[in-house]
Design an enzyme around this catalytic site. Structure first.
Site, PDB file in Angstrom:
ATOM      1  N   CYS A 176       0.662  -1.310   0.144  1.00 37.00           N
ATOM      2  CA  CYS A 176       0.036   0.106   0.011  1.00 37.00           C
ATOM      3  C   CYS A 176       0.961   1.236  -0.010  1.00 37.00           C
ATOM      4  CB  CYS A 176      -0.827  -0.056   1.277  1.00 37.00           C
ATOM      5  SG  CYS A 176      -2.157   1.367   1.375  1.00 37.00           S
ATOM      6  N   ASP A 223      -9.108  -3.327  -7.482  1.00 36.33           N
ATOM      7  CA  ASP A 223      -8.552  -2.201  -6.812  1.00 36.33           C
ATOM      8  C   ASP A 223      -8.312  -1.084  -7.614  1.00 36.33           C
ATOM      9  OD1 ASP A 223      -7.242  -0.404  -5.115  1.00 36.33           O
ATOM     10  OD2 ASP A 223      -5.322  -1.306  -4.774  1.00 36.33           O
ATOM     11  N   HIS A 254      -7.555  -4.560  -3.142  1.00 38.77           N
ATOM     12  CA  HIS A 254      -6.461  -3.768  -2.220  1.00 38.77           C
ATOM     13  C   HIS A 254      -6.447  -4.550  -1.115  1.00 38.77           C
ATOM     14  CE1 HIS A 254      -4.033  -0.344  -1.754  1.00 38.77           C
ATOM     15  NE2 HIS A 254      -4.435  -0.407  -0.351  1.00 38.77           N
TER      16      HIS A 254
END
Length: 286
Positions: A176, A223, A254
């Site tokens: 991330c 995502d 995600h």
């Protein structure tokens, strides 16, 4: 779970929305405040499930370390094999926008268990370290000086190369926020041998020619927010003749690698991505 709910939670953790606004919109999607409260534990991380490899593992040595960053003292969680027959490749493990938490420490132990010197750096060290409250932690990321933060992680790579156990080869793996930083390290660390980015923001296309490391990119097929940057990034990598691997996992969200996030964790995608990650490290760091 309803994809709209997962997307809302992603917006909350990355924009971020205020807790109040998030709960209001969650209640609208679920039908009531009571239903929203019931759904919330399924969305939020559960660190009770964070230890796939325990801190008491007989094969590992764990240290809390510090090193000098850019005008600050950086803190890190370092782990390595207890028995070292030869010099080791080193891996910088870069956390999400929650800071250095039990899940990321477990990732570092997984890396060490595979035979590497692993260091998970706390990006929030300039503020005294990662706070227990995740909303507070997320708020601190916006207060980081971007250049100093990058320098702090570049100095983390220097620290690893200087360790007596190190063979001088370094890689990084980020998730991330950390995935975005892994891309930045690939651009800014010419000695970096490998960079693995999980669902992270892509580097600016004009910076791609600077990349020297072997690059591996992992994305969840659902995502949309992060994936919007894939086409331009891949085109730039191809045009520059860079060594890269790009994988998109159909049906994965995600944070699909995060096994403490029950609604987004995808065990099949996570297993395959991790196998690919360790294969790249074996090819570049040993």
């Amino acid at each position: 779970m309803n994809q709209e709910i997962i997307n809302l939670f992603d917006e909350y953790t990355h924009v971020p929305l205020s807790r109040e606004e998030f709960m209001k919109r969650l209640a609208k999607l679920t039908g009531s405040t009571a239903a929203a409260i019931a759904v919330l534990p399924l969305l939020e991380v559960n660190y009770a499930k964070a230890a796939t490899i325990g801190e008491d593992d007989d094969d590992l040595v764990i240290e809390s370390i510090t090193y000098e960053g850019d005008g600050t003292t950086m803190r890190g969680y370092l782990t390595k094999p207890k028995t070292i027959a030869t010099k080791l490749g080193s891996v910088l493990v870069i956390h999400e926008n929650r800071g250095l938490n039990p899940h990321i420490k477990d990732i570092a132990r997984r890396v060490a268990k595979a035979g590497y010197l692993a260091l998970a750096v706390d990006a929030l060290s300039p503020f005294g370290g990662t706070p227990a409250n995740e909303d507070e932690a997320r708020g601190l990321f916006g207060k980081l000086d971007a250049q100093k933060n990058l320098n702090n992680f570049l100095k983390g790579l220097d620290y690893l190369r200087a360790r007596s156990e190190s063979n001088g080869k370094t890689g990084c793996v980020g998730f991330c926020w950390g995935g975005g930083l892994a891309n930045q390290l690939a651009v800014n660390a010419p000695q970096l041998n490998a960079a693995v980015a999980y669902y992270g923001r892509q580097a600016d296309t004009q910076d791609v020619p600077k990349i020297k490391a072997a690059l591996q990119l992992h994305y969840g097929g659902l995502d949309e927010r992060v994936n919007a940057g894939i086409p331009a990034y891949e085109a730039a990598l191809k045009d520059a003749g860079k060594k890269y691997e790009l994988y998109v996992y159909d049906g994965a969200n995600h944070a699909f690698n995060n096994d403490t996030a029950p609604t987004r964790y995808n065990p099949e995608a996570a297993k395959l991505a991790w196998e690919r990650t360790l294969r790249l490290f074996k090819e570049t760091l040993v």
